[in-house]
Write a protein that holds these residues in place. Sequence first.
Motif, short mmCIF file in Angstrom:
data_model
loop_
_atom_site.label_atom_id
_atom_site.label_comp_id
_atom_site.label_asym_id
_atom_site.label_seq_id
_atom_site.Cartn_x
_atom_site.Cartn_y
_atom_site.Cartn_z
N GLU A 182 -2.40 -3.29 -7.42
CA GLU A 182 -3.76 -3.65 -7.00
C GLU A 182 -3.97 -5.16 -7.06
OE1 GLU A 182 -5.86 -1.76 -5.51
OE2 GLU A 182 -5.10 0.23 -6.00
N LEU A 183 -3.46 -5.78 -8.09
CA LEU A 183 -3.57 -7.23 -8.23
C LEU A 183 -2.85 -7.94 -7.09
CD1 LEU A 183 -4.63 -9.47 -10.13
CD2 LEU A 183 -2.45 -9.34 -11.33
N GLN A 184 -1.66 -7.48 -6.78
CA GLN A 184 -0.88 -8.08 -5.69
C GLN A 184 -1.56 -7.82 -4.34
OE1 GLN A 184 1.33 -10.07 -6.52
NE2 GLN A 184 2.46 -10.51 -4.67
N LEU A 185 -2.09 -6.61 -4.16
CA LEU A 185 -2.81 -6.30 -2.93
C LEU A 185 -4.01 -7.22 -2.74
CD1 LEU A 185 -2.62 -2.41 -3.00
CD2 LEU A 185 -1.80 -3.87 -1.14
N GLN A 186 -4.72 -7.49 -3.82
CA GLN A 186 -5.89 -8.36 -3.73
C GLN A 186 -5.48 -9.78 -3.33
OE1 GLN A 186 -9.14 -7.23 -3.88
NE2 GLN A 186 -9.36 -9.24 -2.92
N LEU A 187 -4.38 -10.28 -3.89
CA LEU A 187 -3.88 -11.60 -3.50
C LEU A 187 -3.56 -11.63 -2.01
CD1 LEU A 187 -2.80 -14.48 -3.99
CD2 LEU A 187 -0.60 -13.43 -4.57
N GLU B 9 0.83 -1.21 0.00
CA GLU B 9 0.00 0.00 0.00
C GLU B 9 0.86 1.26 0.00
OE1 GLU B 9 -2.40 -0.89 3.44
OE2 GLU B 9 -4.03 -1.71 2.19
N LYS C 75 -4.71 -9.70 0.39
CA LYS C 75 -5.96 -9.60 1.16
C LYS C 75 -6.69 -10.94 1.17
CE LYS C 75 -6.60 -4.68 0.30
NZ LYS C 75 -7.34 -3.67 -0.49
N ASN C 76 -6.72 -11.63 0.04
CA ASN C 76 -7.37 -12.94 -0.03
C ASN C 76 -6.65 -13.96 0.85
OD1 ASN C 76 -9.22 -11.92 -1.86
ND2 ASN C 76 -8.23 -12.80 -3.66
N GLN D 16 -2.16 -1.11 -11.59
CA GLN D 16 -2.92 -2.36 -11.67
C GLN D 16 -2.13 -3.54 -11.13
OE1 GLN D 16 -4.17 -2.72 -15.76
NE2 GLN D 16 -5.64 -1.05 -15.59
#
Length: 176
Positions: A160-165, A125, A167-168, A157
Motif C-alpha cells: 500500500e505504501l509503494q502503491l501510494q508513492l 496491484e 500514484k503520487n 502495508q
Amino acid sequence: MARLMVLGLLKLKPMSGYEIQQILLKSHSDEWAGILPGSIYHALKKMEKEKLVEIDSIEQTGNRSKAIYKITEQGEVAFHDLLIESFQVSSVHLPSNLYTGLSFIEHLEKEQIVHSLKIQLVLLEQQLHQQKLGIKEKRKYMPLDPVTEMLFENVFQQYELQLQLIKNLIAHYEGL
C-alpha cells in the motif's frame, strides 16, 4: 532464505520437495521470501549432503516415486542458527530499481514516465492481490498465529505504501 524456509517447513512434518513447493506457491510465500520454486529441490539435495535433512521414506505412486524428507538433529541446529540470524540482518529492502530510475527521470519524456509508472502500478496491484489470496489459502491449511497475521498485515502495508508513492508520482507527472 531457502534453507531456513525448507528446514522450518520440515520441522512441521516430513514432506516431499513437491509438497514444500506447493505450500510456498499456494501461500505466495515464495514471493515475499524471494525463493524460486525450482530452488527447493536444489536446497534439499544440498542439505541432504550436509546431513541437515535425510530421506524419511520413499512413496510410490504408479511408476513414480518421491522422497519424503525430514529434518535431522544437525538440521535442527542449523535451523536454530539461521532463525536467530534472520532477526539480526536489516529487514528493510528499498526498491533500488525504482529509486535509481527516479534519480535519472529527467531523461524521459513525461508520457514515457507516466506510462511506465502505470505499468508499475498495475504490477503492484496484482502482487498485492496475490498476497491477499495467499493468506486466504494459508488459512485453509492451518490457523494463523498472531505473528503470522502481523507479518501478512505488514506485507500488505508495504504494498500500500509503494502503491501510494506510485500514484503520487503519476499525479505529479500528469500535472506537469
